[in-house]
Design a protein around this motif. Structure first.
Motif, short mmCIF file in Angstrom:
data_model
loop_
_atom_site.label_atom_id
_atom_site.label_comp_id
_atom_site.label_asym_id
_atom_site.label_seq_id
_atom_site.Cartn_x
_atom_site.Cartn_y
_atom_site.Cartn_z
N PRO A 1 -42.14 -54.86 62.78
CA PRO A 1 -42.57 -56.02 61.99
C PRO A 1 -41.43 -57.01 61.81
CG PRO A 1 -42.54 -54.01 60.64
CD PRO A 1 -42.18 -53.63 62.02
N GLN B 1 -50.60 -43.04 63.79
CA GLN B 1 -50.14 -44.11 62.89
C GLN B 1 -48.79 -43.78 62.25
OE1 GLN B 1 -52.05 -46.77 62.83
NE2 GLN B 1 -53.60 -45.75 64.06
N ASP C 1 -48.85 -58.07 54.48
CA ASP C 1 -49.06 -59.50 54.46
C ASP C 1 -50.41 -59.84 53.84
OD1 ASP C 1 -48.54 -62.17 54.93
OD2 ASP C 1 -49.43 -62.14 56.93
N ASP D 1 -44.63 -49.33 68.70
CA ASP D 1 -45.13 -50.53 67.99
C ASP D 1 -44.04 -51.57 67.91
OD1 ASP D 1 -47.40 -49.42 65.38
OD2 ASP D 1 -47.60 -49.64 67.54
N ALA E 1 -38.75 -48.84 63.63
CA ALA E 1 -40.19 -48.61 63.77
C ALA E 1 -40.51 -47.27 64.43
CB ALA E 1 -40.82 -49.75 64.56
N ARG F 1 -44.42 -57.92 53.23
CA ARG F 1 -44.64 -58.38 54.60
C ARG F 1 -43.88 -57.56 55.63
NH1 ARG F 1 -44.54 -63.81 52.22
NH2 ARG F 1 -46.74 -64.19 51.78
N THR F 2 -42.90 -56.78 55.19
CA THR F 2 -42.18 -55.94 56.15
C THR F 2 -42.96 -54.67 56.48
OG1 THR F 2 -41.00 -54.74 54.43
CG2 THR F 2 -39.96 -56.73 55.27
N ILE F 3 -44.10 -54.48 55.83
CA ILE F 3 -44.86 -53.25 56.05
C ILE F 3 -46.25 -53.59 56.57
CG2 ILE F 3 -45.86 -51.25 54.85
CD1 ILE F 3 -43.32 -51.90 52.88
N THR F 4 -46.74 -52.77 57.50
CA THR F 4 -48.05 -53.01 58.09
C THR F 4 -49.11 -53.16 57.00
OG1 THR F 4 -47.27 -51.40 59.70
CG2 THR F 4 -49.53 -52.22 59.97
N GLY F 5 -49.87 -54.22 57.06
CA GLY F 5 -50.93 -54.44 56.08
C GLY F 5 -50.45 -55.14 54.82
N LYS G 1 -44.42 -43.37 57.78
CA LYS G 1 -44.03 -44.77 58.01
C LYS G 1 -43.75 -45.46 56.67
CE LYS G 1 -46.23 -47.09 61.40
NZ LYS G 1 -47.45 -47.75 61.92
#
Lengths: 371, 454
Positions: free
Chosen positions: A33, B178, A301, A30, B202, A295-299, B183
């Motif tokens: 971010p 995921q 924002d 991925d 990441a 915002r540094t983590i998925t979702g 994570k």
């Protein structure tokens, strides 16, 4: 035989290890971010230097103005001077809403919030203490006879408040009592500010880990605790009878000055939202806050946006209300206020569940093992 | 005995069993002391006004101040187990007291507590006092250097089961594709020693996730297979120490590290025991009389085999019971516990209970902190059985206050592995009309997403 297999396993493990340590390129995984590692020191520094300490400084300034105006009034008890006192008091009370949530470190040790703003005030106790002339504000049992709520009663409670201060026999006692209440607040907040400025700022920022006792975790817990208990329940929920089914107008903050409770709620909500977004107290520049951390983590924002939208929604709904007192007294149940409360309430799961979960912060300091 | 080949009678050294017993006893004693010294007895079992019970075990409640006595008895039996003194009685006492403690409040449920409970149950049937114990020292009839092989095999089997089921549980899209919940969890761990700087990267949670699943699924075999045994043990140590640095998981890593020693040959265990006897200057020659324990062909032995077989049958099947429920397991948690599902979810919830007075139509919300500790509230908010039990407790409470004709509804939101929180329980269902059972709870809202895998 044994050596051979051992060799195979070791090399397998090494390959894994090398792969684990070398695939630090961005291909194949991925895309990281915007900011892969969030620097908690930046967050804590902004909180301390640009929000918490300036908020306290602003409060002590506003409060000093109020103190002076009361001194002037006590020398010369005119209507004009009394009006000046009341408006300076209101300014200080509004300013208080911007520091109330920082019940951490020196404020926590001082028990600042309960000492400065326990409401409703115990009117009988206040009158008793004024009449008797003896009271000890260091006792927790006197909390509801001092602080902003006591001042609200003293300035706005009696039919003719000014007359109660100018009364030839009892007026001086009342002046003394009031100035002692003022002194108690001023001393406490000055102590807290001094502690922040002298050493707590540094230790607050230095505790930049992710354990439940580190500053970010504790501040975040204090933040939601303030929001749930003092902003949501204290200023709206309890008076509207959310937890009992019975309205309790007398539990309103600033009960004796109709409408001020609404304004104090708005100040509190503004402070909460500014803190969320990391807005600097002086100048209002948007700096590092929870929103940036999210915002540094998925979702994150999307969540930060939802929280801001919901705060705006809550503000609009509460703004549209009449004074809390008339909402409560003229409607049974107070439907409009309950609906506005519902919008405020919707923030709790967003913050306490979603935000805490994404930031991996434990709700309260739950000191037990996990698995 | 041929028909019961499962229970191999081949004589093997009893030393591994003795080491296992000693380490188990010490770790359990340590656990008790740790629990006591942290003030958790008071905090978890005495202070709360209300305790969440396991279905069918509602009668198991903390004993007020006597709860300390319970922990004392449990700790004392751990000492006796270590010494191998009155072993069966000590083990029975330990099993009962420990299990009672775990049943007092399901808020504190942890897989590793469950592991200790069932392990101590299994140990009841094993002659772990045959060697290097006070029982064996003073009673020649209990002294054996060799015991039937199955007694050691069952411990290996149980450990293998735990690892493999833990590994299978990781074969789902959240974990593998995921890298959730790692994570989220690792992202905040930038301050841990040595690995801290890696934690923001990441790819790291993916490596940890895949390695963790691979580790769980293969480690029993690497431990069983002699050539890879030391490597496996090295991995066990690295893996568990790493998890103990990263997460707040108490004694579990140590229990697993020491338990896996059972896979080693007797020679290794003799070295440990020699070290012990030299350090404490014990004369242990008496244990090496070369006697072999032979199991009698009687009803008692058959009964024992029956119980142990049943035990493993249950262990083998229990983790699959979730298949009988509709819906997403991680969401409803129907069939989630007792299945070695460890660290799979970052789940949190918010539950607000609404008490409605039928007669007057008046309603109010409950302040949960009035009845629950923060820990209880946290656990309650995302587990349907907790929510139901709490609602019934609230009914009892408010009925006492004269509100006898009430209905209770809950407004709840739950977030799972970084997904935005969604409504968890149907807010239009009066929880007082629902009863706890093993049946599917239809009032849990369906999960809005899809997690693929086992």
């Amino acid at each position: 035989m044994m050596k051979k297999y051992f060799g195979v396993s070791v090399s397998l493990f090494l390959v894994l290890l090398v792969w684990a340590c070398s695939s630090d390129t961005d291909e194949g995984v991925d895309p990281p971010p915007t900011a892969p590692t969030f620097n908690r020191v930046t967050l804590l520094t902004n909180w301390a230097d640009n929000i918490i300490i300036p908020s306290y400084q602003s409060f002590t300034d506003t409060f000093a103005t109020f103190e002076t105006s009361f001194q002037i009034f006590s020398q010369e008890r005119t209507q004009g001077n009394f009006d000046a006192v009341r408006s300076a008091w209101e300014a200080a009370y509004r300013s208080w809403q911007h520091v109330s949530m920082f019940e951490i470190g020196p404020a926590e040790q001082n028990g600042l919030r309960l000492n400065v703003n326990t409401f409703p005030a115990d009117v009988l106790l206040i009158e008793d203490q004024i009449a008797g002339g003896t009271y000890d504000f260091t006792l927790s049992s006197t909390r509801d006879s001092k602080g902003f709520a006591a001042l609200d009663y003293l300035f706005n409670g009696p039919e003719d408040a000014l007359a109660s201060f100018t009364n030839a026999t009892t007026g001086d006692g009342r002046i003394t009592y009031t100035s002692d209440v003022i002194l108690d607040i001023g001393t406490r907040v000055n102590e807290v500010l001094a502690a922040w400025e002298s050493q707590f700022r540094d230790s607050f920022i230095a505790s930049d880990g992710s354990s439940s006792t580190s500053s970010v975790d504790r501040m975040t817990n204090d933040y939601i605790f303030y929001f749930e208990r003092f902003l949501r329940a204290g200023k709206m929920g309890i008076p509207a009878g959310v937890f009992t089914g019975e309205v309790a107008p007398n539990t309103l903050e600033a009960f004796y000055q109709e409408g001020l409770g609404n304004a104090l709620f708005q100040e509190g909500l503004d402070a909460v939202q500014d803190f969320f977004n990391g807005v600097r107290f002086n100048g209002g520049a948007n700096d590092v806050g929870f929103d940036d951390y999210l915002r540094t983590i998925t979702g994150g924002d999307e969540l930060a946006q939802s929280i801001n939208n919901q705060m705006n929604m809550a503000r609009t709904e509460v703004n549209a209300l009449d004074s809390f007192l008339s909402e409560i007294e003229n409607n049974d149940p107070p439907v409009a206020m309950l609906e506005a409360y519902g919008e405020v309430q919707r923030l709790v799961p967003l913050i306490k569940t979603d935000m805490f979960s994404l930031l991996s912060i434990d709700v309260d300091f739950v000191d037990a093992d996990g698995d | 005995m041929h028909k019961l080949k499962l229970f191999s009678q081949e004589p093997v050294e009893a030393a591994p069993l003795a080491v296992f017993r000693i380490l188990f006893g010490i770790l359990m004693l340590w656990s008790m002391l740790r629990f006591w010294s942290y003030g958790w007895i008071e905090k978890l079992y005495i202070a709360p006004k209300f305790h969440f019970s396991f279905y069918g075990f509602e009668w198991v409640k903390p004993l007020g101040l006597w709860t300390y006595g319970l922990f004392f008895v449990c700790g004392l039996s751990a000492i006796l187990i270590t010494l191998g003194f009155k072993y069966r009685l000590a083990m029975l006492t330990f099993f009962l007291s420990f299990t009672y403690i775990e049943l007092m409040d399901k808020t504190t449920y942890l897989n590793h507590y469950y592991f200790v409970s069932i392990l101590s149950f299994l140990l009841l049937f094993l002659p772990a006092n045959a060697y290097f114990s006070l029982d064996a020292k003073y009673d020649k009839s209990k002294r054996f250097k060799y015991v039937p092989k199955w007694n050691i095999d069952v411990l290996k089997l149980l450990l293998a089961l735990v690892y493999i089921y833990a590994g299978l549980a990781k074969l789902n899209s959240d974990w593998l594709l995921q890298a959730m919940p790692l994570k989220i969890w690792l992202a905040s761990k930038t301050d841990v020693p040595l690995m801290g700087s890696l934690m923001g990267k990441a790819w790291v949670p993916y490596v940890f996730s895949w390695f963790g699943a691979l580790y769980d699924l293969t480690i029993p075999f690497l431990l069983l297979y002699k050539p890879t045994r030391w490597l496996a043990f090295f991995l066990v140590a690295v893996f568990h120490i790493m998890t103990s640095v990263l997460f707040n998981i108490g004694m579990f890593p140590y229990i697993m590290i020491f338990s896996t020693l059972i896979f080693f040959d007797a020679g290794f265990h003799h070295k440990l025991l020699d070290f012990l006897s030299k350090t404490f200057r014990w004369d242990t020659s008496v244990f090496d009389a070369k006697a072999t324990l032979r199991e009698k062909h009687n009803t008692l032995t058959i009964l024992k085999y029956g119980i142990v077989s049943l035990f493993f049958a249950v262990q083998l099947l229990l983790p699959w019971r979730y298949l009988t429920y509709p819906g997403e397991l991680f969401w409803t948690e129907e069939g989630y516990r007792f299945s070695w599902r460890v660290m799979l979810m970052e789940k949190a919830g918010y539950a607000q209970f609404k008490i409605v007075n039928k007669a007057s139509g008046k309603w109010f919300y409950v302040d949960n902190s009035e009845f629950l500790t923060p820990f209880q509230e946290k656990q309650m908010a995302f587990q349907p059985d907790f929510i139901l039990e709490y609602a019934h407790f609230l009914r009892d409470h408010f009925a006492k206050e004269g509100q006898d004709t009430i209905e209770i509804y809950v407004e709840s939101y739950v977030t799972l592995n970084g997904r935005r929180s969604t409504e968890f329980i149907d807010p239009k269902v009066n929880l007082l009309e629902q009863r706890e059972s093993f049946k599917h709870k239809k009032w849990v809202r369906p999960f809005k997403d899809d997690i693929k895998g086992i």
